[in-house]
Design an enzyme around this catalytic site. Structure first.
Site, PDB file in Angstrom:
ATOM      1  N   HIS A   1      -1.129   1.583   3.460  1.00  0.00           N
ATOM      2  CA  HIS A   1      -0.262   0.928   2.479  1.00  0.00           C
ATOM      3  C   HIS A   1       1.176   1.080   2.969  1.00  0.00           C
ATOM      4  O   HIS A   1       1.513   2.025   3.670  1.00  0.00           O
ATOM      5  CB  HIS A   1      -0.455   1.630   1.131  1.00  0.00           C
ATOM      6  CG  HIS A   1       0.210   0.976  -0.035  1.00  0.00           C
ATOM      7  ND1 HIS A   1       1.564   1.108  -0.279  1.00  0.00           N
ATOM      8  CD2 HIS A   1      -0.282   0.203  -1.035  1.00  0.00           C
ATOM      9  CE1 HIS A   1       1.872   0.452  -1.388  1.00  0.00           C
ATOM     10  NE2 HIS A   1       0.780  -0.116  -1.854  1.00  0.00           N
TER      11      HIS A   1
ATOM     12  N   ASP B   1      -2.833  10.205   2.043  1.00  0.00           N
ATOM     13  CA  ASP B   1      -2.558   9.365   0.874  1.00  0.00           C
ATOM     14  C   ASP B   1      -3.873   9.178   0.130  1.00  0.00           C
ATOM     15  O   ASP B   1      -4.755   8.447   0.570  1.00  0.00           O
ATOM     16  CB  ASP B   1      -1.985   8.029   1.344  1.00  0.00           C
ATOM     17  CG  ASP B   1      -1.836   7.002   0.228  1.00  0.00           C
ATOM     18  OD1 ASP B   1      -2.238   7.290  -0.919  1.00  0.00           O
ATOM     19  OD2 ASP B   1      -1.328   5.903   0.510  1.00  0.00           O
TER      20      ASP B   1
ATOM     21  N   GLN C   1      -6.001   5.802  -3.507  1.00  0.00           N
ATOM     22  CA  GLN C   1      -7.175   4.965  -3.752  1.00  0.00           C
ATOM     23  C   GLN C   1      -8.462   5.769  -3.866  1.00  0.00           C
ATOM     24  O   GLN C   1      -9.477   5.232  -4.308  1.00  0.00           O
ATOM     25  CB  GLN C   1      -7.324   3.929  -2.634  1.00  0.00           C
ATOM     26  CG  GLN C   1      -6.243   2.881  -2.627  1.00  0.00           C
ATOM     27  CD  GLN C   1      -6.223   2.055  -3.900  1.00  0.00           C
ATOM     28  OE1 GLN C   1      -7.257   1.744  -4.478  1.00  0.00           O
ATOM     29  NE2 GLN C   1      -5.034   1.701  -4.349  1.00  0.00           N
TER      30      GLN C   1
ATOM     31  N   LYS D   1      -4.058   5.592 -11.055  1.00  0.00           N
ATOM     32  CA  LYS D   1      -5.225   5.074 -10.333  1.00  0.00           C
ATOM     33  C   LYS D   1      -6.511   5.780 -10.770  1.00  0.00           C
ATOM     34  O   LYS D   1      -7.596   5.424 -10.315  1.00  0.00           O
ATOM     35  CB  LYS D   1      -5.033   5.269  -8.827  1.00  0.00           C
ATOM     36  CG  LYS D   1      -3.828   4.547  -8.225  1.00  0.00           C
ATOM     37  CD  LYS D   1      -3.997   3.050  -8.175  1.00  0.00           C
ATOM     38  CE  LYS D   1      -2.771   2.350  -7.623  1.00  0.00           C
ATOM     39  NZ  LYS D   1      -2.663   2.351  -6.174  1.00  0.00           N
TER      40      LYS D   1
ATOM     41  N   CYS E   1       0.167  -4.981  -0.073  1.00  0.00           N
ATOM     42  CA  CYS E   1       1.084  -4.000   0.538  1.00  0.00           C
ATOM     43  C   CYS E   1       0.469  -3.379   1.786  1.00  0.00           C
ATOM     44  O   CYS E   1       0.618  -2.186   2.043  1.00  0.00           O
ATOM     45  CB  CYS E   1       1.482  -2.920  -0.460  1.00  0.00           C
ATOM     46  SG  CYS E   1       2.554  -3.522  -1.769  1.00  0.00           S
TER      47      CYS E   1
END
Length: 405
Positions: free
Chosen positions: A122, A199, A202, A225, A363
């Site tokens: 991202h 990261d 997700q 999320k 993104c």
């Protein structure tokens, strides 16, 4: 508890909405998940009953708010299997956490050092590192990806060297749904003497990361999320690294003593939590974690795998449809195009039928450049979606295709 999709759906009041006269079908969960009534109630309860600033007051409301906020930190610590509660830093979200670490490494990197990012990140896990490289003179290198949407680990191994200081990879690709082999990526980086930031934005609604088992140095994610509110997230950092990094912001709460001659900083976690935080958001984040654990992440994973398999089979029955991200380890994200049709046009038409999907580059422009496409239609599914909704979506796609070709 037993997984009961009908009872679970009752927890989400927005699913009773109609859009353009049709029942809402929400397939944009990778952008943000919907909120169960339990989380909504916790937000209302805070503002109705014990709204106060934390850590600073001796009055009852402040103490109640402080206790609730710190209990939420403990819930997060337990959920992610973090060794110490002060290794949990509350942030405004994943992007904030990444920038906090990138800013801190400005004073730790030198010209000639190397940092590595993957090709499927991202923008939030690309741009801060580009800025860091510009400030320090470090060189940014990229782990390539394959046609099926997986990282080429043989090339990653070649990139690692004694000059490598940091490696940044997403746990799950927001654009493709690919689940990356974080334990292996981390071990290879550590063998080269590099630190690792993951990261997890997700990942955390689909799986329950064990951060001690993964052995990452930093892990960032966002509450929204995983059925929590927007504007709050966490940075996990190993104590040794958090102590090395300078404060990201100056202000109240992050100080020990202030004089005009000198300022000393507070201990962890407060060193990185300047100002009044999103108190309500942190508390509601804890509620969201409780909710997801009540359902059970093994149950969520099994159910979502079934949705992914079903959606994949049904989508591929549409002539001219291509799915991007076909690796063997995926979560319930299907990114696709229909030959000759712009993804934006598909998204606009299915919205008229009450179906929310995301269109564009998500993104993740480098991924789209790799496939030489302007973007995709992304249907991101979660545990409150159903096969019946997928069937309606397939019908809507067929209608859209007939209208646009």
């Amino acid at each position: 508890m037993a997984f009961n999709i009908n009872e679970i759906r009752k927890d989400f009041p927005i699913l009773r909405r109609k859009i353009n006269g049709h029942p809402l079908i929400y397939f944009d969960n990778a952008a943000t998940t919907q909120k169960p009534q339990q989380v909504i109630d916790s937000i209302v309860e805070y503002y109705q009953n014990y709204n106060a600033n934390i850590h600073r007051g001796v009055h009852s409301l402040s103490q109640e708010a402080t206790d609730a906020y710190e209990i939420a930190r403990k819930k997060i610590q337990k959920h992610f299997n973090i060794e110490k509660d002060y290794e949990v830093i509350f942030t405004s979200g994943t992007t904030h956490g990444i920038n906090l670490v990138a800013n801190g490494f400005t004073s730790l990197l030198n010209k000639g050092d190397e940092i590595i990012v993957s090709a499927m990140e991202h923008h939030s896990n690309i741009v801060p590192w580009q800025m860091l490289a510009e400030k320090t003179g470090a060189e940014l290198k990229v782990i390539p990806m394959s046609e099926e949407g997986t990282l080429v680990l043989s090339e990653y191994k070649k990139l690692l060297s004694k000059r490598t200081k940091l490696v940044f990879v997403n746990h799950i690709s927001n654009a493709l749904g690919t689940i990356n082999p974080i334990r292996e990526i981390t071990q290879l980086a550590h063998d080269a003497g590099a630190a690792v930031l993951i990261d997890g934005a997700q990942a955390c609604s689909h799986i329950k990361p064990d951060l001690q088992e993964l052995n990452v140095d930093f892990y960032v994610t966002s509450a929204h999320k995983m059925c929590g509110p927007t504007g709050v997230g966490i940075l996990y950092g190993k104590e040794k690294w958090l102590n090395k990094l300078p404060p990201y912001q100056g202000g109240g709460e992050m100080i020990k003593e202030v004089t005009f001659a000198n300022t000393t900083y507070a201990d962890l976690p407060h060193k990185f939590e300047a100002g009044t935080p999103n108190i309500c958001g942190g508390i509601a984040y804890g509620t969201a974690i409780d909710y997801l654990n009540t359902i059970g992440f093994d149950e969520i994973a099994t159910y979502e795998a079934g949705l992914l398999d079903y959606a994949t089979v049904e989508l591929l029955k549409i002539e001219g449809l291509r799915i991007y991200g076909t690796g063997p380890h995926k979560t319930s994200v299907v990114s696709f195009n229909i030959e000759g049709i712009h993804p934006y046009d598909i998204g606009t038409i299915v919205d008229k039928m009450g179906i929310a999907v995301r269109t564009g580059h998500h993104c993740a422009q480098p991924i789209m450049e790799f496939y030489r496409i302007p973007g995709t239609v992304r249907a991101s599914l979660t545990f409150y979606n159903t096969r019946e909704e997928i069937d309606i979506f397939i019908q809507a796609l067929r209608k859209a295709k007939a209208m646009l070709t």
